[in-house]
Design a protein around this motif. Structure first.
Motif, PDB file in Angstrom:
ATOM      1  N   MET A   1       0.846  -1.195   0.000  1.00  0.00           N
ATOM      2  CA  MET A   1       0.000   0.000   0.000  1.00  0.00           C
ATOM      3  C   MET A   1       0.881   1.245   0.000  1.00  0.00           C
ATOM      4  N   ALA A   2       0.492   2.228  -0.752  1.00  0.00           N
ATOM      5  CA  ALA A   2       1.259   3.463  -0.796  1.00  0.00           C
ATOM      6  C   ALA A   2       1.148   4.188   0.521  1.00  0.00           C
ATOM      7  N   GLN A   3       2.207   4.901   0.871  1.00  0.00           N
ATOM      8  CA  GLN A   3       2.217   5.624   2.133  1.00  0.00           C
ATOM      9  C   GLN A   3       1.048   6.582   2.231  1.00  0.00           C
ATOM     10  N   SER A   4       0.711   7.245   1.135  1.00  0.00           N
ATOM     11  CA  SER A   4      -0.358   8.235   1.182  1.00  0.00           C
ATOM     12  C   SER A   4      -1.704   7.622   1.511  1.00  0.00           C
ATOM     13  N   GLU A   5      -1.865   6.295   1.313  1.00  0.00           N
ATOM     14  CA  GLU A   5      -3.141   5.646   1.581  1.00  0.00           C
ATOM     15  C   GLU A   5      -3.288   5.242   3.043  1.00  0.00           C
ATOM     16  N   HIS A   6      -2.153   5.090   3.750  1.00  0.00           N
ATOM     17  CA  HIS A   6      -2.258   4.492   5.077  1.00  0.00           C
ATOM     18  C   HIS A   6      -1.676   5.363   6.175  1.00  0.00           C
ATOM     19  N   PHE A   7      -0.508   5.908   5.968  1.00  0.00           N
ATOM     20  CA  PHE A   7       0.196   6.558   7.054  1.00  0.00           C
ATOM     21  C   PHE A   7      -0.095   8.042   7.147  1.00  0.00           C
ATOM     22  N   THR A   8      -0.397   8.664   6.045  1.00  0.00           N
ATOM     23  CA  THR A   8      -0.660  10.090   6.059  1.00  0.00           C
ATOM     24  C   THR A   8      -2.134  10.363   6.289  1.00  0.00           C
ATOM     25  N   ASN A   9      -2.530  11.652   6.249  1.00  0.00           N
ATOM     26  CA  ASN A   9      -3.941  12.018   6.430  1.00  0.00           C
ATOM     27  C   ASN A   9      -4.806  11.227   5.467  1.00  0.00           C
ATOM     28  N   ALA A 199       2.200   6.193  18.294  1.00  0.00           N
ATOM     29  CA  ALA A 199       2.206   7.531  17.695  1.00  0.00           C
ATOM     30  C   ALA A 199       3.590   8.158  17.794  1.00  0.00           C
ATOM     31  N   ARG A 200       4.209   8.040  18.946  1.00  0.00           N
ATOM     32  CA  ARG A 200       5.556   8.604  19.129  1.00  0.00           C
ATOM     33  C   ARG A 200       6.554   7.914  18.206  1.00  0.00           C
ATOM     34  N   ALA A 201       6.421   6.597  18.055  1.00  0.00           N
ATOM     35  CA  ALA A 201       7.334   5.875  17.173  1.00  0.00           C
ATOM     36  C   ALA A 201       7.132   6.294  15.720  1.00  0.00           C
ATOM     37  N   LEU A 202       5.880   6.405  15.291  1.00  0.00           N
ATOM     38  CA  LEU A 202       5.610   6.824  13.925  1.00  0.00           C
ATOM     39  C   LEU A 202       6.137   8.229  13.652  1.00  0.00           C
ATOM     40  N   TRP A 203       5.992   9.110  14.636  1.00  0.00           N
ATOM     41  CA  TRP A 203       6.503  10.467  14.465  1.00  0.00           C
ATOM     42  C   TRP A 203       8.026  10.457  14.365  1.00  0.00           C
ATOM     43  N   PRO A 209      10.242   6.921   5.554  1.00  0.00           N
ATOM     44  CA  PRO A 209       8.869   6.556   5.161  1.00  0.00           C
ATOM     45  C   PRO A 209       8.646   5.067   4.964  1.00  0.00           C
ATOM     46  N   ASP A 210       9.617   4.338   4.420  1.00  0.00           N
ATOM     47  CA  ASP A 210       9.426   2.902   4.210  1.00  0.00           C
ATOM     48  C   ASP A 210       9.276   2.174   5.544  1.00  0.00           C
ATOM     49  N   LEU A 211      10.123   2.537   6.501  1.00  0.00           N
ATOM     50  CA  LEU A 211      10.061   1.905   7.811  1.00  0.00           C
ATOM     51  C   LEU A 211       8.791   2.319   8.557  1.00  0.00           C
ATOM     52  N   ALA A 212       8.417   3.580   8.420  1.00  0.00           N
ATOM     53  CA  ALA A 212       7.181   4.047   9.056  1.00  0.00           C
ATOM     54  C   ALA A 212       5.978   3.309   8.485  1.00  0.00           C
ATOM     55  N   GLU A 213       5.974   3.096   7.175  1.00  0.00           N
ATOM     56  CA  GLU A 213       4.856   2.387   6.548  1.00  0.00           C
ATOM     57  C   GLU A 213       4.802   0.943   7.016  1.00  0.00           C
ATOM     58  N   GLU A 214       5.932   0.308   7.126  1.00  0.00           N
ATOM     59  CA  GLU A 214       5.965  -1.070   7.610  1.00  0.00           C
ATOM     60  C   GLU A 214       5.455  -1.143   9.051  1.00  0.00           C
TER      61      GLU A 214
END
Length: 245
Positions: A1-9, A199-203, A209-214
């Motif tokens: 899944m693209a980052q824009s679909e899951h991790f962002t707004n 939330a703190r880890a994602l921030w 971005p790849d690791l955040a998405e995973e």
């Protein structure tokens, strides 16, 4: 899944809601769902719970309970948008799929539906909504900790009321032993603490971005697994009233 679909707004509607600061708009959308969904539908059960939460938060905003109203509204609206996008037919992350798939199962009790929705929304959506809010407000998670805790306090108080109202009565306790055991293994307080850590880890991972998405995918899958277990159907019993919550 693209980052824009899951991790962002979660879409243009999110930005519009935040720009208007429309807690009232969120409430109208929840009430519209309540008006059209069958009463015992799993999403309807959770929607009634979440509507009560949002109304309680709205009252606190009206009375100046939140020192930083802008931050509280931003978090509240972005948080709600993640649920509403699913309830209104948008793409559902893994954490919401058990509730969507079993929402009409006759062997699942209303309390299970309510807690499964809370599990998905707190365990997954809240962490991402904190990150969404940090981006919208140009701040780090620490700046939203007070708002996070106060929203969490409302949820904990409401969870107690939900268990009291939706749990089978004393005459059914023996019948409900598997249910009480199953639901006793889940804690909103622990879910809230885990969400704040996520939330703190994602921030902290926003520059990777790849690791955040995973990380976000793993969080989604883990919360979805817990939700699936919360919806374990209870054995049908002739002495279990079908129409009782």
């Amino acid at each position: 899944m693209a980052q824009s679909e899951h991790f962002t707004n979660s879409g243009d509607s999110t930005g519009t809601a935040v720009a208007s600061g429309a807690v009232d708009t969120v409430l109208r959308r929840m009430r519209a769902l309540d008006a059209v969904l069958p009463e015992r539908d799993g999403i309807a059960v959770f929607n009634r719970v979440y509507l009560a939460v949002t109304e309680a938060i709205g009252r606190r905003l009206d009375t100046g309970h939140f020192p930083d109203a802008r931050a509280a509204i931003t978090l509240d609206v972005l948080f709600a948008e993640r649920y509403l996008s699913v309830a209104e037919g948008g793409r559902a992350p893994a954490c919401w799929r058990p509730l969507l798939q079993l929402r009409r199962h006759p062997g699942v009790r209303p309390l299970q539906f309510a807690l499964c929705g809370i599990n998905a929304h707190i365990g997954h959506d809240l962490a991402l909504a904190v990150v969404d809010s940090c981006r919208a407000l140009d701040c780090g998670p620490a700046a939203l900790e007070d708002e996070f805790e106060q929203v969490g306090d409302v949820l904990v108080a409401l969870e107690e009321r939900i268990r009291e109202e939706l749990m089978p009565g004393p005459d059914l306790l023996q019948i409900a032993d598997p249910l009480t055991h199953l639901l006793g293994a889940w804690s909103l307080e622990r879910a809230r603490e885990a969400s704040w850590s996520a939330a703190r880890a994602l921030w902290a991972l926003r520059g990777l971005p790849d690791l955040a998405e995973e990380f976000a995918h793993r969080l989604d899958a883990a919360v979805g697994l817990a939700g699936r277990m919360l919806l374990t159907p209870m054995p049908e019993r002739a002495d279990w009233p079908r129409n009782r919550p």
